[in-house]
Structures are given as C-alpha cells and as structure tokens.
Design a protein around this motif. Structure first.
Motif, PDB file in Angstrom:
ATOM      1  N   THR A   1      14.236  -6.942   2.455  1.00  0.00           N
ATOM      2  CA  THR A   1      15.264  -6.605   3.453  1.00  0.00           C
ATOM      3  C   THR A   1      14.714  -5.727   4.572  1.00  0.00           C
ATOM      4  O   THR A   1      15.432  -5.411   5.517  1.00  0.00           O
ATOM      5  CB  THR A   1      16.453  -5.873   2.796  1.00  0.00           C
ATOM      6  OG1 THR A   1      15.998  -4.656   2.198  1.00  0.00           O
ATOM      7  CG2 THR A   1      17.116  -6.753   1.753  1.00  0.00           C
ATOM      8  N   GLY A   2      13.442  -5.315   4.451  1.00  0.00           N
ATOM      9  CA  GLY A   2      12.834  -4.515   5.514  1.00  0.00           C
ATOM     10  C   GLY A   2      12.888  -3.017   5.284  1.00  0.00           C
ATOM     11  O   GLY A   2      12.469  -2.244   6.147  1.00  0.00           O
ATOM     12  N   ILE A   3      13.403  -2.570   4.133  1.00  0.00           N
ATOM     13  CA  ILE A   3      13.449  -1.144   3.821  1.00  0.00           C
ATOM     14  C   ILE A   3      12.091  -0.715   3.271  1.00  0.00           C
ATOM     15  O   ILE A   3      11.592  -1.299   2.307  1.00  0.00           O
ATOM     16  CB  ILE A   3      14.553  -0.819   2.792  1.00  0.00           C
ATOM     17  CG1 ILE A   3      15.924  -1.243   3.314  1.00  0.00           C
ATOM     18  CG2 ILE A   3      14.543   0.663   2.449  1.00  0.00           C
ATOM     19  CD1 ILE A   3      16.416  -0.459   4.490  1.00  0.00           C
ATOM     20  N   LYS A   4      11.504   0.286   3.890  1.00  0.00           N
ATOM     21  CA  LYS A   4      10.188   0.759   3.462  1.00  0.00           C
ATOM     22  C   LYS A   4      10.330   1.712   2.280  1.00  0.00           C
ATOM     23  O   LYS A   4      11.091   2.677   2.350  1.00  0.00           O
ATOM     24  CB  LYS A   4       9.501   1.472   4.635  1.00  0.00           C
ATOM     25  CG  LYS A   4       8.060   1.860   4.348  1.00  0.00           C
ATOM     26  CD  LYS A   4       7.440   2.520   5.567  1.00  0.00           C
ATOM     27  CE  LYS A   4       6.007   2.967   5.275  1.00  0.00           C
ATOM     28  NZ  LYS A   4       5.397   3.639   6.450  1.00  0.00           N
TER      29      LYS A   4
ATOM     30  N   SER B   1      -1.262   0.399  -4.380  1.00  0.00           N
ATOM     31  CA  SER B   1      -0.673  -0.100  -3.133  1.00  0.00           C
ATOM     32  C   SER B   1       0.011   1.009  -2.326  1.00  0.00           C
ATOM     33  O   SER B   1       0.323   0.814  -1.140  1.00  0.00           O
ATOM     34  CB  SER B   1       0.348  -1.201  -3.426  1.00  0.00           C
ATOM     35  OG  SER B   1       1.536  -0.664  -3.994  1.00  0.00           O
ATOM     36  N   MET B   2       0.273   2.153  -2.972  1.00  0.00           N
ATOM     37  CA  MET B   2       0.989   3.230  -2.277  1.00  0.00           C
ATOM     38  C   MET B   2       0.297   3.598  -0.968  1.00  0.00           C
ATOM     39  O   MET B   2       0.912   3.599   0.094  1.00  0.00           O
ATOM     40  CB  MET B   2       1.086   4.473  -3.173  1.00  0.00           C
ATOM     41  CG  MET B   2       2.114   4.375  -4.271  1.00  0.00           C
ATOM     42  SD  MET B   2       2.163   5.884  -5.266  1.00  0.00           S
ATOM     43  CE  MET B   2       2.741   7.068  -4.049  1.00  0.00           C
ATOM     44  N   LYS B   3      -0.988   3.911  -1.064  1.00  0.00           N
ATOM     45  CA  LYS B   3      -1.723   4.325   0.125  1.00  0.00           C
ATOM     46  C   LYS B   3      -2.232   3.140   0.920  1.00  0.00           C
ATOM     47  O   LYS B   3      -2.174   3.135   2.160  1.00  0.00           O
ATOM     48  CB  LYS B   3      -2.892   5.225  -0.281  1.00  0.00           C
ATOM     49  CG  LYS B   3      -3.623   5.816   0.920  1.00  0.00           C
ATOM     50  CD  LYS B   3      -4.694   6.803   0.476  1.00  0.00           C
ATOM     51  CE  LYS B   3      -5.396   7.390   1.691  1.00  0.00           C
ATOM     52  NZ  LYS B   3      -6.469   8.355   1.276  1.00  0.00           N
ATOM     53  N   GLU B   4      -2.728   2.119   0.208  1.00  0.00           N
ATOM     54  CA  GLU B   4      -3.350   0.982   0.884  1.00  0.00           C
ATOM     55  C   GLU B   4      -2.355   0.189   1.722  1.00  0.00           C
ATOM     56  O   GLU B   4      -2.650  -0.204   2.850  1.00  0.00           O
ATOM     57  CB  GLU B   4      -4.010   0.063  -0.152  1.00  0.00           C
ATOM     58  CG  GLU B   4      -5.182   0.712  -0.885  1.00  0.00           C
ATOM     59  CD  GLU B   4      -5.685  -0.148  -2.030  1.00  0.00           C
ATOM     60  OE1 GLU B   4      -5.170  -1.289  -2.192  1.00  0.00           O
ATOM     61  OE2 GLU B   4      -6.567   0.306  -2.773  1.00  0.00           O
ATOM     62  N   MET B   5      -1.157  -0.067   1.178  1.00  0.00           N
ATOM     63  CA  MET B   5      -0.187  -0.925   1.862  1.00  0.00           C
ATOM     64  C   MET B   5       0.931  -0.148   2.554  1.00  0.00           C
ATOM     65  O   MET B   5       1.467  -0.603   3.565  1.00  0.00           O
ATOM     66  CB  MET B   5       0.441  -1.901   0.855  1.00  0.00           C
ATOM     67  CG  MET B   5      -0.526  -2.910   0.304  1.00  0.00           C
ATOM     68  SD  MET B   5       0.263  -3.990  -0.912  1.00  0.00           S
ATOM     69  CE  MET B   5       1.587  -4.727   0.050  1.00  0.00           C
ATOM     70  N   HIS B   6       1.292   1.015   2.015  1.00  0.00           N
ATOM     71  CA  HIS B   6       2.480   1.717   2.521  1.00  0.00           C
ATOM     72  C   HIS B   6       2.188   3.077   3.137  1.00  0.00           C
ATOM     73  O   HIS B   6       3.106   3.731   3.620  1.00  0.00           O
ATOM     74  CB  HIS B   6       3.493   1.878   1.379  1.00  0.00           C
ATOM     75  CG  HIS B   6       3.902   0.580   0.758  1.00  0.00           C
ATOM     76  ND1 HIS B   6       4.786  -0.294   1.356  1.00  0.00           N
ATOM     77  CD2 HIS B   6       3.525  -0.011  -0.407  1.00  0.00           C
ATOM     78  CE1 HIS B   6       4.951  -1.352   0.586  1.00  0.00           C
ATOM     79  NE2 HIS B   6       4.198  -1.214  -0.487  1.00  0.00           N
ATOM     80  N   GLY B   7       0.923   3.497   3.111  1.00  0.00           N
ATOM     81  CA  GLY B   7       0.557   4.755   3.762  1.00  0.00           C
ATOM     82  C   GLY B   7       1.136   5.989   3.120  1.00  0.00           C
ATOM     83  O   GLY B   7       1.325   7.007   3.785  1.00  0.00           O
ATOM     84  N   ILE B   8       1.420   5.922   1.800  1.00  0.00           N
ATOM     85  CA  ILE B   8       2.001   7.067   1.086  1.00  0.00           C
ATOM     86  C   ILE B   8       0.929   7.680   0.189  1.00  0.00           C
ATOM     87  O   ILE B   8       0.387   7.009  -0.691  1.00  0.00           O
ATOM     88  CB  ILE B   8       3.224   6.644   0.245  1.00  0.00           C
ATOM     89  CG1 ILE B   8       4.318   6.071   1.145  1.00  0.00           C
ATOM     90  CG2 ILE B   8       3.758   7.817  -0.565  1.00  0.00           C
ATOM     91  CD1 ILE B   8       5.481   5.463   0.382  1.00  0.00           C
TER      92      ILE B   8
END
Length: 778
Positions: free
Chosen positions: A618-621, A649-656
């Motif tokens: 749905t586009g919610i990050k 995936s936290m840092k690699e894909m979502h920058g967290i």
C-alpha cells in the motif's frame, strides 16, 4: 510680453478658468498617482495661486504618493494655509511610509495648532497606534472618536475593529461592529478577518452569511478571508464558499486563486488545489509558495521538489518563504539529505542571516539528524535570534534527551532578555516531565505564576502533564481544579500519564470530570480511555467507548481507530481487532503495527507476515517498531532464516539502523534455533555496544541448548557489564542444573545467597562466579 491692460483682461476672464483647469488636472493626476501632475506646481506659483488651499492639498497628496516623504513634508511646511485636510494628508503619508511615531508627533502638533480632527485623521492615528502596539493609547483615541461624534462612522468602525481584535478584544470588536451604521463591505470584511485571526472560524462564516443577508456584496478580500476560515472547517464549507465566489462573479485573480489553493490544500484535496492553480496562466511567488507549502504539509515531498523546480524554471526566484516551506517539509518527513541541499541553496541565495529561515534550519536539523551538533552550529551562527530560535533549540535538545542542556538554554534565553512564549514553556515543562526533575518543575511553576503565564491554557495543560508525569497526581488534580479554563487536552494529558503508571481505573474516572465540565472527548482522549480499558481488560467499557465514538463521529479519527485495534487485540478479541482495522479508510504506520502486533501475539504467524507485506504494497514505509514486531513474529514462528533476512533488509532496503532492541530480538531468534555460533559472530561485529539484555538472551539460549562453555563466557561478559544483575546467577545456575552439574548450580546459588546485596557493590573481577569460571569444566 503682455501689456498691463491685457493682463488685467486675462485676470478678469481667463485666470479663474485656468485655476479651474489646474484643479481638474491635479485632481486627475492625484487619483491616478501620476508624477507629471507636479509640473503644474510651477505655473500655479507664477500665476499667484500658491495660496489656494484646495490646490495645495491636492499637490500635497500628489507629493506624498509619487515622491519621497521629505518632499511632501517640505511642501507641507511651505503651505501658507493649512486645514484639517492638510494635516490629515501629511499624517496619512507618515503612516503609509510606516513612520508611525513621526505621525503621532504631527498629530500632537495639529491638536496644538487648532484644526479639529475628522474621521480620516482619527483613522490614521489609530493605525499608527495599532502598528506600534500601543493599545492603551488607541483606546484613548477611541474616547476622542466618541467625543467628536464618530462612534458610528464606517471608516473608523473598521479601523477600531482591527485595533481591538489585534489585541485579543474580540468581544469589544464585535460590539463595535454592531454599532457601525449600515456597515460597508470593508467593515464586514474587517470583522471577518478579525475572527479568522482569532481562530473563530465558525463565527467568521456566520458573519459572512449575515453579510449576504444584509445585501452587501462581498469583494475579493472578503472571499480570501472566508476561504481561510473554510479551510479550517472542512471541505463542505470550502466548496460552498467556492460556489458563492462563482455566483457573485468575482474575478479569479492571483489573490483569489492563491486563497483557493490554500483552502483545498488545507482540506487535503491536492488534485483540486493543483487544478485551481492552473486555471489561469498568471502566477507569482505567493501562489508558488502556497503550492509548495500545501504539498509539504500533506507530506508530498517529491511533488514539492518538482514544484520548486518548476517555479525556478518559470523565472520566479525563491525567497525566504519558499525555503521555509521546503525546510518544513523536510522536518515533517525527516529528510536530512534534502534539508542539507536546501541549506546549501539558502547560503547561495544569501539568506543565511534571515531569522525565520535560520529557525527553520535549526528545527530541521534537530528533527532529522541523530545528533544535535548540526542544529547547534546553525543556531550559534545566527547573527540575531528571536524566541522561536531558542524554542527550536530547546525543543531539539529535549527530543534528543539532553534535558540539562535544555534547562541551561532556557536560562540563557531568559538571561538575554527574551521572554518565553507558551510554546517555549510547554516544551521546557515537557523536558522536566521526561527528566523526572521535580525540583526544576517547581522552579518553572513559580516563574509561570510570577509572569501570569498560567492564564494560558497551553501552559496550564503542560503543567498538569508535567506534574502527572512526575507521579504527583494530587498536584495535577489541584492544578486542574484551579484552572479558569479547561479543555480536552487538560484531561487527556492526565489520563495518559495515569495509564503509564498503571492506574487505568483512575484514568477512566477522568471521563466523569470531563462530563461535569461539559467538555467533549476528542480523538486523543478517546484513544487514552480505550488504552485504559485495555489495561483493565474491561471489554464492556471499551465497547461502550466504541459505541460512543461511532455516535459522536470520533470513529473517523485515526487515533481512535488505532486505539480500537489495540484495545480489541489486548483483550484477545482478534476478529474484532481485524474488523476495526478493516474499517480504517487510510491506515497509517501505527494502524499496521497494531494489526501485526495483535496477530503475532496470538500466534497467527502467517497472517502477521502477510499483513507486513500488505502494508508495503500500500506504500506505507515500515519503521523500527514494525521490524521489532516482524522479528518477534519470526522468533515465535521458528522462522530463523526469514527473520535474519528481514533484519538484514532493515538498513539495506529501508535505511533503518538496527537498535539494541532489534539485536535482542535477533539473538533470541537465533538462540531459539540453536544457531549460537552465528549469533556470536554477529555479536563480535555489531556496530553498537551490546547491553545486559543481549547477554541474558544469549545465556538463556545456552541454557535451552545446554551449551555450558559458551554460557560461562557469556555470563562472564554480562557480569562485567552489570555485576548487580541477579539474572545472570539464576540463568547460569539453571544451565548447570540442566547440564547435570547440580554441584556448580548449588555453588552459584549459595554464593549469591551468602553475599547478598554486598555482591552488588563489588566489581566483576571479585565476583565468586568470575573467579571460578576459569577453572570450571563440564
């Protein structure tokens, strides 16, 4: 050369005609603000008309409009005769050039020279006092207005309405408006504008309706103010006003178009706002700023950047308001990279010394950066600072947990002579609550009382919240009882803190006090009461609140919807929680996290992970809380590989950036799966220092899988970090028991029991377990 006889004939027949011609020419040039009109000044002097008062007053007005104030004053000083029109003309010129003190000096001189002021004179004087903030003197002039019989004058009515409303006397402004005879559109518009500025939007619309009923035609400025009110009241009102604008045939000029764009953005109708902006080709900086601001406030940062580029491509240069809009957008969505780029553009534009822009930069860095150094650097580099500058700094320090620095900055601000506003005080009080600093709270409360700031409901609410947050509930109730005004936030803050202390039943009792005060719940208070119901596991109370939220229209608030998901979930009613979630038209990140939490807590592993996938579709990050829930789900579902993949995936894909809580979940995941060697590799390479929770999690995994050597090593590390934590003794003893070494388990328990609290005072190196761990074998 004319003969004397010819001159006499000209004087008798042509001079009066020429004098009349001069009068017409000067009046025409004066009305059109044409500089060429002063060319007539010379023939007027040559022909001896310099004593003509009407001509001179028109010339004075022309000099005031078309030339500098010095020229106008020089002409005024040379006038042989002056009447009230002359004095009013020079007064008006001073006010238009924002020389308000000089204008008032001229008024005093006029009163001493004899002419009696008229309504236009009083109008200029009142505007000057209003601009200077001299409300008390303005009231004295109001008395003179009444004395001279102008109390019902339309012109003065508008000025007085504006004066009283600027200084918070809205009731007096309304009384004045009623007294104005047959108010014209200016009076009506001034009254509407005053109500809008005071935040009384419904009342502003009612005045607009009365204007229509009175047969007064609204102009473009009326609609600008009414559209501003409608933007706060909702789309339904905005559409009606837009329809009126069309019916009355008001031209869609830039001013009106900008107001419409503002209104539609305020009502979150981005497509309508953009469509309106393109109905006519004309645009200016104000329209573009409205577009940028609207997109930014609706978190459409990509579209805002595109609009920024289109504006510059159209040849319209950015100004401080433009940069303010973009910087505010960066602060809202925490975009540090874009904020840095805009900062560079600000420097290139030479606006780094602009105070509002500097304030926006401090706010952006404090909100977007993980550190405070960038915000501090901008703040220290500002040549001048206002109360907003200091408030932005104090808020940033408070949010980053630097509560002592926050307090020191507040003291430095007050020492510099700047008085804190209600926002500053509410922030510093919030810092006292977070720091659990009762002494600082009492000092601030004393300052608030001394400066009469406690009459501001924002400050009073912050005080209630701070006392309740410091677990001084009786003091909070005492404050509430003595407040002259209370609103939903007063009680919401108290209920929230009671919930945090576990006093859920007391939190629900707050509802009765709101009812007695005739204060309706809002979305936040309803969410707080739902949380209290969940804490008590009171399904009956929660369902009653749900019913009330539907009847009162509060169900449309996202905070209430999220509260219902959480309430039903905590009460074990997962189907009701899912139904409450399904009724949310536009779920936000809190909504999705609530649903995932409920599903995971009751073992619906696949459904929880499916909800996570649906959220991303749905586009919610996802945020850091989302990943904690996902890791928890994978842990309890035995999905070690999937959990590790989500973690990576936290840092690699979502920058967290993973925090300690995420590592605790990860080690729990790997530990339950028996992958302790892999966990130890991650432990050695993780970028942040492990805490005691991580070591206890790994030690518990060693107990489950009976891995004694590794368990001993982890216990040693944990005790070195926190020698006073008894959990390490307990888990290690249980590990020895499960591994068939009850003797070692008994030794650990006996040592801990014998030493008691004294062990907590000793260093890790002297702990008996640490002394023996090196020689113990399985």
């Amino acid at each position: 050369m004319l003969s004397k006889t010819a001159t006499k004939i000209l004087s008798r027949t042509e001079l009066p005609c020429f004098q009349e011609t001069c009068s017409h020419l000067i009046s025409f040039c004066n009305s059109k603000s044409l500089r060429q009109g002063v060319c007539i000044h010379s023939p007027i002097i040559k022909l001896g008309f310099q004593d003509h008062l009407y001509l001179n007053n028109n010339l004075l007005s022309l000099y005031s409009k078309c030339f500098t104030l010095d020229y106008a004053r020089q002409f005024f000083d040379e006038m042989p005769y002056r009447d009230v029109v002359s004095w009013t003309g020079i007064l008006s010129a001073y006010v238009k050039h924002e020389k308000h003190e000089e204008a008032l000096g001229m008024f005093q001189e006029m009163m001493g020279s004899g002419p009696c002021p008229n309504e236009f004179t009083f109008s200029s004087v009142l505007r000057a006092y209003s601009a200077l903030g001299e409300f008390s003197y303005g009231k004295c002039i109001h008395g003179c207005v009444i004395k001279h019989g102008f109390e019902s004058n339309q012109i003065l009515g508008s000025v007085l309405i504006d004066l009283y409303s600027k200084y918070g006397s809205i009731e007096e402004a309304c009384r004045l408006f009623i007294c104005v005879d047959n108010g014209d559109v200016v009076s009506w518009t001034t009254m509407i504008s005053s109500l809008v500025q005071a935040g009384k939007w419904s009342q502003a619309l009612r005045i607009y309706i009365d204007l229509i009923k009175a047969g007064v035609y609204p102009n473009e400025f009326t609609f600008v103010k009414v559209l501003a009110a409608a933007g706060f009241l909702g789309l339904k009102h905005g559409k009606v006003v837009h329809a009126h604008l069309i019916v009355f045939g008001v031209e869609l000029n830039l001013v009106v178009k900008t107001a419409l764009v503002h209104m539609y953005f305020k009502c979150q109708r981005m497509d309508d706002a953009v469509r309106i902006s393109k109905l006519t080709p004309e645009s200016d900086r104000f329209l573009w700023t409205a577009i940028l601001s609207g997109l930014a406030q609706n978190l459409k940062l990509r579209e805002a950047v595109v609009a920024f580029q289109e504006m510059e491509a159209s040849g319209i240069l950015s100004n401080n308001f433009t940069y303010l809009s973009i910087l505010n957008a960066c602060s809202l969505i925490l975009s540090l990279d874009l904020g840095r780029q805009i900062h560079a553009r600000v420097i290139m534009a030479g606006l780094e010394d602009d105070v509002p822009v500097g304030n926006a930069l401090v706010d952006m860095y404090m909100k977007c950066s993980h550190e405070v150094k960038d915000g501090l650097r901008v703040f220290k580099g500002m040549e001048s600072r206002d109360v907003i500058s200091w408030t932005s700094l104090i808020a940033g320090l408070s949010e980053h947990g630097f509560h002592q620095d926050c307090s020191d900055s507040y003291m430095e601000m007050t020492a510099s002579g700047l008085q804190p506003n209600s926002v500053t005080l509410s922030i510093i009080l919030r810092s006292c609550r977070a720091a659990k600093s009762a002494s600082q709270l009492l000092k601030l409360h004393g300052h608030v009382i001394k400066t009469n700031a406690d009459h501001d409901i924002v400050v009073s609410n912050a005080l209630v919240d701070a006392y309740a947050g410091n677990e001084r509930v009786d003091d909070a109730w005492h404050l509430i009882r003595n407040m002259s005004q209370r609103d939903a936030r007063t009680y919401t803050g108290l209920a929230t803190r009671l919930n945090q202390m576990g006093h859920h039943e007391m939190a629900l009792h707050v509802i009765n006090h709101m009812f007695n005060d005739d204060i309706k719940m809002d979305g936040y208070s309803m969410a707080g009461f739902l949380s209290a119901s969940a804490g008590l596991n009171s399904v009956e109370t929660g369902t009653q609140l749900h019913s009330y939220s539907v009847k009162s229209g509060l169900g449309s608030f996202i905070s209430v919807s999220n509260g219902l998901v959480s309430f039903y979930g905590k009460c074990g009613l997962t189907h009701d929680a899912e139904r409450a979630f399904a009724e949310i038209s536009e779920p936000d990140i809190v909504s999705w996290n609530g649903l995932i939490s409920v599903l995971a807590a009751y073992g619906h592993i696949s459904s929880a992970l499916s909800a996570f996938d649906d959220m991303r579709l749905t586009g919610i990050k996802p945020d850091s809380v989302t990943f904690l829930l996902v890791l928890f789900t994978c842990t309890h579902g035995g999905l070690a590989d999937m959990g590790l993949e989500y973690f990576n995936s936290m840092k690699e894909m979502h920058g967290i950036e993973p925090q300690l809580d995420h590592y605790v979940c990860l080690f729990d995941l790997l530990g339950r799966a028996g992958r302790l060697e892999e966990a130890m590799e991650i432990l050695e390479t993780m970028p942040i220092k492990p805490n005691a929770s991580i070591y206890k999690t790994l030690l518990a995994a060693c107990k489950v899988h009976r891995i004694v050597p590794l368990g001993e090593d982890i216990a040693r590390r944990g005790l070195k970090l926190d020698p006073s934590d008894p959990a390490f003794n307990l888990i290690l003893a249980n590990l020895y028991d499960s591994s068939g070494r009850p003797d070692l388990a008994a030794m650990i328990r006996r040592s801990a029991r014998d030493k008691g609290s004294s062990l907590q005072q000793r260093s890790c190196s002297s702990h008996p377990m640490c002394e023996n761990l090196g020689s113990l074998t399985t």
